[in-house]
Structure formats: structure tokens, C-alpha cells
Design a protein around this motif. Structure first.
Motif, mmCIF file in Angstrom:
data_model
loop_
_atom_site.group_PDB
_atom_site.id
_atom_site.type_symbol
_atom_site.label_atom_id
_atom_site.label_comp_id
_atom_site.label_asym_id
_atom_site.label_seq_id
_atom_site.Cartn_x
_atom_site.Cartn_y
_atom_site.Cartn_z
ATOM 1 N N SER A 249 32.773 67.384 -18.960
ATOM 2 C CA SER A 249 33.162 66.153 -18.289
ATOM 3 C C SER A 249 32.245 65.963 -17.089
ATOM 4 O O SER A 249 32.077 66.875 -16.279
ATOM 5 N N LEU A 250 31.633 64.765 -17.004
ATOM 6 C CA LEU A 250 30.730 64.480 -15.893
ATOM 7 C C LEU A 250 31.435 63.598 -14.867
ATOM 8 O O LEU A 250 32.129 62.649 -15.225
ATOM 9 N N THR A 251 31.236 63.918 -13.609
ATOM 10 C CA THR A 251 31.799 63.098 -12.536
ATOM 11 C C THR A 251 30.799 61.999 -12.171
ATOM 12 O O THR A 251 29.586 62.129 -12.424
ATOM 13 N N PRO A 252 31.264 60.909 -11.552
ATOM 14 C CA PRO A 252 30.333 59.869 -11.093
ATOM 15 C C PRO A 252 29.287 60.412 -10.127
ATOM 16 O O PRO A 252 28.138 59.956 -10.118
ATOM 17 N N VAL B 260 26.550 61.935 -12.238
ATOM 18 C CA VAL B 260 25.752 60.894 -12.895
ATOM 19 C C VAL B 260 24.721 60.319 -11.934
ATOM 20 O O VAL B 260 23.575 60.034 -12.304
ATOM 21 N N TYR C 176 31.126 52.216 -10.618
ATOM 22 C CA TYR C 176 31.592 53.115 -9.550
ATOM 23 C C TYR C 176 32.881 52.584 -8.912
ATOM 24 O O TYR C 176 33.781 53.359 -8.563
ATOM 25 N N CYS D 208 32.416 60.096 -19.621
ATOM 26 C CA CYS D 208 32.753 59.441 -18.348
ATOM 27 C C CYS D 208 33.690 58.269 -18.624
ATOM 28 O O CYS D 208 33.968 57.917 -19.778
ATOM 29 N N HIS D 209 34.144 57.630 -17.558
ATOM 30 C CA HIS D 209 35.045 56.494 -17.698
ATOM 31 C C HIS D 209 34.292 55.237 -18.126
ATOM 32 O O HIS D 209 33.058 55.183 -18.069
#
Length: 315
Positions: free
Chosen positions: A190-193, A196, A219, A273-274
Motif C-alpha cells: 500500500s502506497l501513501t500519498p 507517491v 491529494y 492508492c485511493h
């Protein structure tokens, strides 16, 4: 029933569409003087000037433009009604559609349309902007602005954006973020903003009509602001950003229809990501007065079915 000189109507439509008396004469296989005579006869009957002529320049007057808008649909309906009675099964339709939607989603599916409905002859009119809903432009449309009361609409897709990159760039992300201790499957991480933002971000100006607007919205969806240190690479169109991502230039925000074929799913990695909804909704639009035309309804049902089977729209 009081009607204008009917022979003059297709002549007027041809002159207005081609913006030329000589080209209209060639298309109709008559002399230019015959075309001029028919236009003069129609103007005399209506008591209005339909064209402004200045040297070789020809333009519709406001009255001519309004009249063309009204009679174009009627002429098309007469043509199609006659074809049905004559036993002609072909349905020739002009579909005005966004270039990205046409290239990335519609074009790969046209062979299926031809197999399913061979009687539908589809001509694509690609547009970089939302098309003007008018019979002068096309017979039907894919639009994000369902605001004309003269048209009916069928929802195809609610746009959402999500980050993607190439397979090679995904490996770079794994190395730089020291993700080698987990499997190569993107679903295992899982990547966080914030993570990124460490990599070049490919931005598309046309989505929000401002540079970096797409990443700002992404964002904001996470309750954050776009980091000032972000490296943004700007493009005017999502097609360009996606091609830059294909060639390992960074992370792009794209949507579902841009990645709708098997080949694309193999070329790109959708990052864990979202997503963010843009607020744009894509509709198939057709003039309500033409709702009984078989070709339009065949195309409508096929587009809805393809959108559902392709995951753009729920059943």
C-alpha cells in the motif's frame, strides 16, 4: 398544410453544410445557377435572407442558421422513414465523441458492434471538447453535459481517477522505497500519498483546466495538499500523460476507459492508492424527436451493454 418549395430544402442544407454554392451543385449534380435559383426561391418564400455573400465568402445569417437547425432533423427523418419503407436495413449514424474515449475505449470495440449489428454504419466525429448537441454536428453524441431539453440521455460512466505507471517504473518504486521484502504483486503493498509524491507526477491540464489540477484534487481527496516539492510534468491531454507513463516517465492519473483493454492492463500497473471522482459523467445522447429510429436505439443498447460488461457502469 402550407409548405415551402420542397425541392429547395435539400439544396439549402447542402449549401449550408458545404458553405459553398459550387460544392453543393457538384454534390447534387446540378448547375450552380440551379442552386442559386432554389436558394432565391426559398428566401422569397420565407421573406428572409438566409446567406450573406461577400466576394467568395459565404456565411449563414442568424435566420438561416436557425432555419437549418430546424429542417436538418426533419430531412434526416424523411430519409430514414423512406429507407425503412424501401426495405433498406442500413442505419448510417454519425457519433460525436471525445477523442480519448473514441481511441481508448470505443475503437477497440467497433468490431464487436459490426458483428452484433452489421446494419449499423457508424461514422465517428472526434472532438477535443464537449460536442455541441445539434443534428448539424452528428446524429448522436457522447457528452458530459446533459443540459439540452431536446435530447434524451443514457448514463455510461462516472469518471474516477487513479494513479498508474509502467511495469518498469513500478520496479523502480519498489527499489527506492525498499519494498523488496514483499512480493512483486502490487496488491501486497500500500502506497501513501507522501510516498507517491517522491516520484515524477504526470499531470493532465484538460481534466481540471489548470496545471496540476488533477493531482491537487487527488491529494485533497486524501485530506492533504499537493506537496510543494512535487515534480510535475504537464501535458494537455490524458492520452499524452498515459503515453509518458508507458515510457517510464513517472506516475499518471488516468481513468477506467483509458485502461480498458487487455493489452493496457499488461502494460501498466495500477498503484495501490485511493481514487478521486472528477464529477464528470459520460452520457450517450440522442434527439428525443428521433427516439424511434432503430439505428439509434440499437447503438444505445449496444453502448450500455458494452459499458456494463467492461466495468464502466454497473448493471
Amino acid at each position: 398544410m402550407k409548405l415551402p418549395p420542397l425541392k429547395s430544402l435539400p439544396v439549402f442544407e447542402a449549401v449550408a453544410r458545404l458553405n459553398s454554392f459550387s460544392l453543393a451543385a457538384h454534390e447534387l449534380a446540378v448547375s450552380q445557377s440551379a442552386v442559386s435559383h432554389q436558394i432565391k426561391q426559398l428566401e422569397t418564400y420565407l421573406g428572409e435572407k438566409l446567406f450573406w455573400r461577400s466576394g467568395r465568402t459565404l456565411t449563414l445569417t442568424d435566420e438561416g442558421r436557425q432555419y437549418l437547425e430546424s429542417i436538418s432533423s426533419a430531412l434526416l427523418q424523411i430519409e430514414r422513414a423512406s429507407e425503412q419503407l424501401l426495405g433498406h436495413e442500413e442505419s448510417r449514424l454519425r457519433l460525436s465523441v471525445f477523442s480519448s474515449f473514441a481511441v481508448r475505449w470505443l475503437a477497440p470495440r467497433l468490431p464487436e458492434l459490426q458483428r452484433t449489428h452489421p446494419q449499423v454504419e457508424l461514422s465517428l466525429e472526434m472532438s477535443s471538447e464537449n460536442p455541441v448537441l445539434s443534428d448539424r454536428v452528428a446524429d448522436c453524441f457522447i457528452t458530459i453535459k446533459p443540459d439540452s431539453p431536446a435530447f434524451s440521455y443514457e448514463l455510461l460512466y462516472k469518471e474516477r481517477l487513479f494513479p498508474v505507471c509502467s511495469q518498469d517504473f513500478w520496479q523502480r518504486i519498489r527499489r527506492e522505497l525498499v519494498l523488496d521484502d514483499v512480493s512483486g504483486d502490487v496488491d501486497s503493498v500500500s502506497l501513501t500519498p507522501q510516498q507517491v509524491a517522491l516520484f515524477p507526477l504526470l499531470s493532465t491540464h484538460s481534466i481540471y483546466d489548470k496545471q496540476g489540477g488533477d493531482w491537487e484534487a487527488w491529494y485533497q481527496e486524501a485530506g492533504l495538499t499537493l506537496p510543494a516539492s512535487s515534480r510535475l510534468l504537464h501535458s494537455s491531454h490524458m492520452l499524452l500523460s498515459l503515453e509518458a507513463a508507458r515510457f517510464h516517465q513517472g506516475i499518471a492519473l488516468t481513468n477506467d476507459y483509458m485502461l480498458s483493454t487487455r493489452k493496457d492492463s499488461e502494460d501498466f500497473v495500477r498503484l495501490p492508492c485511493h481514487t478521486v471522482m472528477t464529477g464528470d459523467e459520460f452520457f450517450f445522447a440522442w434527439k428525443t424527436s428521433r427516439r424511434s429510429e432503430r439505428g439509434i436505439q440499437l447503438l444505445r443498447r449496444w453502448l450500455v451493454s458494452a459499458a456494463i460488461s467492461g466495468g464502466l457502469r454497473s448493471d
